[in-house]
Scaffold this motif. Structure first.
Motif, PDB file in Angstrom:
ATOM      1  N   ALA A 154      11.834  -7.148  20.009  1.00  0.00           N
ATOM      2  CA  ALA A 154      12.132  -7.654  21.472  1.00  0.00           C
ATOM      3  C   ALA A 154      13.404  -8.181  21.412  1.00  0.00           C
ATOM      4  O   ALA A 154      14.156  -8.395  22.368  1.00  0.00           O
ATOM      5  CB  ALA A 154      11.051  -8.553  21.902  1.00  0.00           C
ATOM      6  N   LEU A 155      13.717  -9.174  20.444  1.00  0.00           N
ATOM      7  CA  LEU A 155      14.843  -9.673  20.220  1.00  0.00           C
ATOM      8  C   LEU A 155      16.167  -8.794  20.140  1.00  0.00           C
ATOM      9  O   LEU A 155      17.273  -8.915  20.737  1.00  0.00           O
ATOM     10  CB  LEU A 155      14.854 -10.698  18.933  1.00  0.00           C
ATOM     11  CG  LEU A 155      14.139 -11.970  19.080  1.00  0.00           C
ATOM     12  CD1 LEU A 155      14.123 -12.760  17.732  1.00  0.00           C
ATOM     13  CD2 LEU A 155      14.664 -12.747  19.910  1.00  0.00           C
ATOM     14  N   ALA A 156      15.779  -7.573  19.222  1.00  0.00           N
ATOM     15  CA  ALA A 156      16.678  -6.645  19.170  1.00  0.00           C
ATOM     16  C   ALA A 156      17.103  -5.916  20.384  1.00  0.00           C
ATOM     17  O   ALA A 156      18.247  -5.608  20.702  1.00  0.00           O
ATOM     18  CB  ALA A 156      16.035  -5.693  18.104  1.00  0.00           C
ATOM     19  N   PHE A 175      26.226  -6.896  17.669  1.00  0.00           N
ATOM     20  CA  PHE A 175      24.865  -6.673  17.686  1.00  0.00           C
ATOM     21  C   PHE A 175      24.122  -7.655  16.512  1.00  0.00           C
ATOM     22  O   PHE A 175      22.985  -8.318  16.706  1.00  0.00           O
ATOM     23  CB  PHE A 175      24.340  -5.241  17.448  1.00  0.00           C
ATOM     24  CG  PHE A 175      22.908  -5.033  17.134  1.00  0.00           C
ATOM     25  CD1 PHE A 175      22.001  -5.023  18.220  1.00  0.00           C
ATOM     26  CD2 PHE A 175      22.323  -4.869  15.816  1.00  0.00           C
ATOM     27  CE1 PHE A 175      20.757  -4.850  18.190  1.00  0.00           C
ATOM     28  CE2 PHE A 175      21.042  -4.650  15.754  1.00  0.00           C
ATOM     29  CZ  PHE A 175      20.309  -4.666  16.789  1.00  0.00           C
ATOM     30  N   ALA A 176      24.711  -7.623  15.263  1.00  0.00           N
ATOM     31  CA  ALA A 176      24.233  -8.081  14.163  1.00  0.00           C
ATOM     32  C   ALA A 176      24.132  -9.755  14.243  1.00  0.00           C
ATOM     33  O   ALA A 176      23.095 -10.507  13.953  1.00  0.00           O
ATOM     34  CB  ALA A 176      24.745  -7.757  12.822  1.00  0.00           C
ATOM     35  N   VAL A 177      25.185 -10.178  14.465  1.00  0.00           N
ATOM     36  CA  VAL A 177      25.352 -11.813  14.680  1.00  0.00           C
ATOM     37  C   VAL A 177      24.493 -12.392  15.628  1.00  0.00           C
ATOM     38  O   VAL A 177      23.482 -13.262  15.313  1.00  0.00           O
ATOM     39  CB  VAL A 177      26.679 -12.095  14.864  1.00  0.00           C
ATOM     40  CG1 VAL A 177      26.790 -13.659  15.294  1.00  0.00           C
ATOM     41  CG2 VAL A 177      27.589 -11.751  13.784  1.00  0.00           C
ATOM     42  N   PRO A 178      24.445 -12.029  16.900  1.00  0.00           N
ATOM     43  CA  PRO A 178      23.305 -12.541  18.010  1.00  0.00           C
ATOM     44  C   PRO A 178      21.878 -12.387  17.268  1.00  0.00           C
ATOM     45  O   PRO A 178      21.249 -13.147  17.759  1.00  0.00           O
ATOM     46  CB  PRO A 178      23.694 -11.901  19.185  1.00  0.00           C
ATOM     47  CG  PRO A 178      25.138 -11.217  19.001  1.00  0.00           C
ATOM     48  CD  PRO A 178      25.231 -10.786  17.647  1.00  0.00           C
ATOM     49  N   LEU A 179      21.638 -11.028  16.668  1.00  0.00           N
ATOM     50  CA  LEU A 179      20.212 -10.981  16.457  1.00  0.00           C
ATOM     51  C   LEU A 179      19.982 -12.007  15.387  1.00  0.00           C
ATOM     52  O   LEU A 179      18.797 -12.527  15.312  1.00  0.00           O
ATOM     53  CB  LEU A 179      20.183  -9.528  15.910  1.00  0.00           C
ATOM     54  CG  LEU A 179      18.632  -8.951  15.390  1.00  0.00           C
ATOM     55  CD1 LEU A 179      17.412  -9.229  16.346  1.00  0.00           C
ATOM     56  CD2 LEU A 179      18.962  -7.510  14.770  1.00  0.00           C
ATOM     57  N   VAL A 180      20.881 -12.237  14.229  1.00  0.00           N
ATOM     58  CA  VAL A 180      20.583 -13.016  13.247  1.00  0.00           C
ATOM     59  C   VAL A 180      20.183 -14.396  13.490  1.00  0.00           C
ATOM     60  O   VAL A 180      19.324 -15.078  13.147  1.00  0.00           O
ATOM     61  CB  VAL A 180      21.598 -12.946  12.185  1.00  0.00           C
ATOM     62  CG1 VAL A 180      21.274 -14.295  11.058  1.00  0.00           C
ATOM     63  CG2 VAL A 180      21.566 -11.511  11.497  1.00  0.00           C
ATOM     64  N   LEU A 184      16.866 -16.496  13.446  1.00  0.00           N
ATOM     65  CA  LEU A 184      16.802 -17.965  12.904  1.00  0.00           C
ATOM     66  C   LEU A 184      16.157 -18.901  13.845  1.00  0.00           C
ATOM     67  O   LEU A 184      15.294 -19.894  13.413  1.00  0.00           O
ATOM     68  CB  LEU A 184      18.090 -18.307  12.494  1.00  0.00           C
ATOM     69  CG  LEU A 184      18.583 -17.499  11.213  1.00  0.00           C
ATOM     70  CD1 LEU A 184      20.132 -17.986  10.952  1.00  0.00           C
ATOM     71  CD2 LEU A 184      17.662 -17.728   9.982  1.00  0.00           C
ATOM     72  N   ARG A 185      16.608 -18.805  15.065  1.00  0.00           N
ATOM     73  CA  ARG A 185      15.891 -19.768  16.187  1.00  0.00           C
ATOM     74  C   ARG A 185      14.606 -19.528  16.045  1.00  0.00           C
ATOM     75  O   ARG A 185      13.799 -20.465  16.274  1.00  0.00           O
ATOM     76  CB  ARG A 185      16.651 -19.704  17.533  1.00  0.00           C
ATOM     77  CG  ARG A 185      17.990 -20.170  17.508  1.00  0.00           C
ATOM     78  CD  ARG A 185      18.876 -19.811  18.829  1.00  0.00           C
ATOM     79  NE  ARG A 185      20.197 -20.225  18.951  1.00  0.00           N
ATOM     80  CZ  ARG A 185      20.845 -20.033  19.958  1.00  0.00           C
ATOM     81  NH1 ARG A 185      20.498 -19.203  20.681  1.00  0.00           N
ATOM     82  NH2 ARG A 185      22.303 -20.470  19.762  1.00  0.00           N
TER      83      ARG A 185
END
Length: 201
Positions: A154-156, A175-180, A184-185
Motif C-alpha cells: 500500500a505504501l508503494a 520512488f525509492a526515497v519516499p518509500l524507504v 521507516l515511519r
C-alpha cells in the motif's frame, strides 16, 4: 494488535467464521495441491475455486486485487523468463502457482484477525518451548511478517501515485526515497505500539 498492520476486512462470511487454525491448515493443504498440479487446466480450476472463496468471503474486488498486486511485476518477469527457458505451458503453470499461493495466503489475512492468527500460531508453535523459545513471540513475529507485506504494498502504491501526480514516474530516486522513509515511519509507529503493549524487549 490488529490495527497495527492488519489487512483484515471485517465481514460476516463463512470464511470469516472458520477457525484460524482450520484456515492455516487449509492454506497449507491448498498450497501443496497447487504446487503438485501440473496442468494449466487443473490450475485454471484451482484459480476458479480461489475466486469462489474470495466471493464467499465478501471482502470485495479491491481487497482481493491488493493481495496479488505486489507480485504483478515479479509474476510478469517470471512468466517471461520461464517462457524463454521452458516454453509457454511451463511458464503459465509456474506463474499461476505463485499467484495462487499469494492469493490464498492473502485470503487468510483478509478474513482472520491478527489476534486469532497469533493464537493459532502460538498453539502450533508450542513445542518450541522445548528448545527454550517463546511460542508467543514466534507467533507475533510470523504474524507481523505476514501483515507487513500488504502494508508495504500500500505504501508503494501511494508513492507511485504521488510520482504520477508530480510527473516523475520514471525516476527511481523519486520512488525509492519516499518509500524507504514511509517504511521507516511505519516501523517506528509499529515499534511504539509494541512498546506500549510491553513487547519491546
Amino acid at each position: 494488535m490488529n490495527g497495527l498492520t492488519g489487512a483484515y476486512v471485517p465481514k460476516d462470511s463463512p470464511m470469516h467464521r472458520l477457525p484460524a487454525g482450520a484456515k492455516l491448515a487449509g492454506l497449507a493443504v491448498a498450497c501443496t495441491v497447487v504446487v503438485l498440479l501440473r496442468s494449466p487446466f487443473a490450475l485454471a480450476g484451482a484459480a476458479a475455486v480461489t475466486a469462489v472463496l474470495y466471493a464467499l468471503s465478501r471482502v470485495g474486488p479491491a481487497a482481493a486485487w491488493a493481495q496479488v498486486r505486489p507480485v504483478r511485476w515479479f509474476a510478469a518477469a517470471l512468466l517471461a523468463v520461464q517462457w524463454v527457458v521452458a516454453g509457454p505451458e511451463a511458464a503459465a503453470v509456474t506463474t499461476t502457482r505463485v499467484v495462487l499461493a499469494v492469493a490464498l495466503a492473502g485470503l487468510v489475512t483478509l478474513t482472520t484477525r491478527t489476534s486469532e492468527l497469533m493464537a493459532a500460531l502460538e498453539r502450533l508453535l508450542a513445542p518450541a518451548r522445548l528448545a527454550g523459545l517463546d511460542p508467543f513471540r514466534l507467533s507475533l513475529l510470523l504474524s507481523l511478517t505476514v501483515r507487513t507485506v500488504p502494508v508495504l504494498a500500500a505504501l508503494a502504491g501511494r508513492v507511485r501515485d504521488a510520482q504520477r501526480a508530480r510527473g516523475v514516474e520514471r525516476s527511481l530516486r523519486a520512488f525509492a526515497v519516499p518509500l524507504v522513509v514511509s517504511a521507516l515511519r511505519h516501523a517506528d509507529a509499529l515499534g511504539e505500539a509494541l512498546s506500549a503493549r510491553g513487547l519491546d524487549d
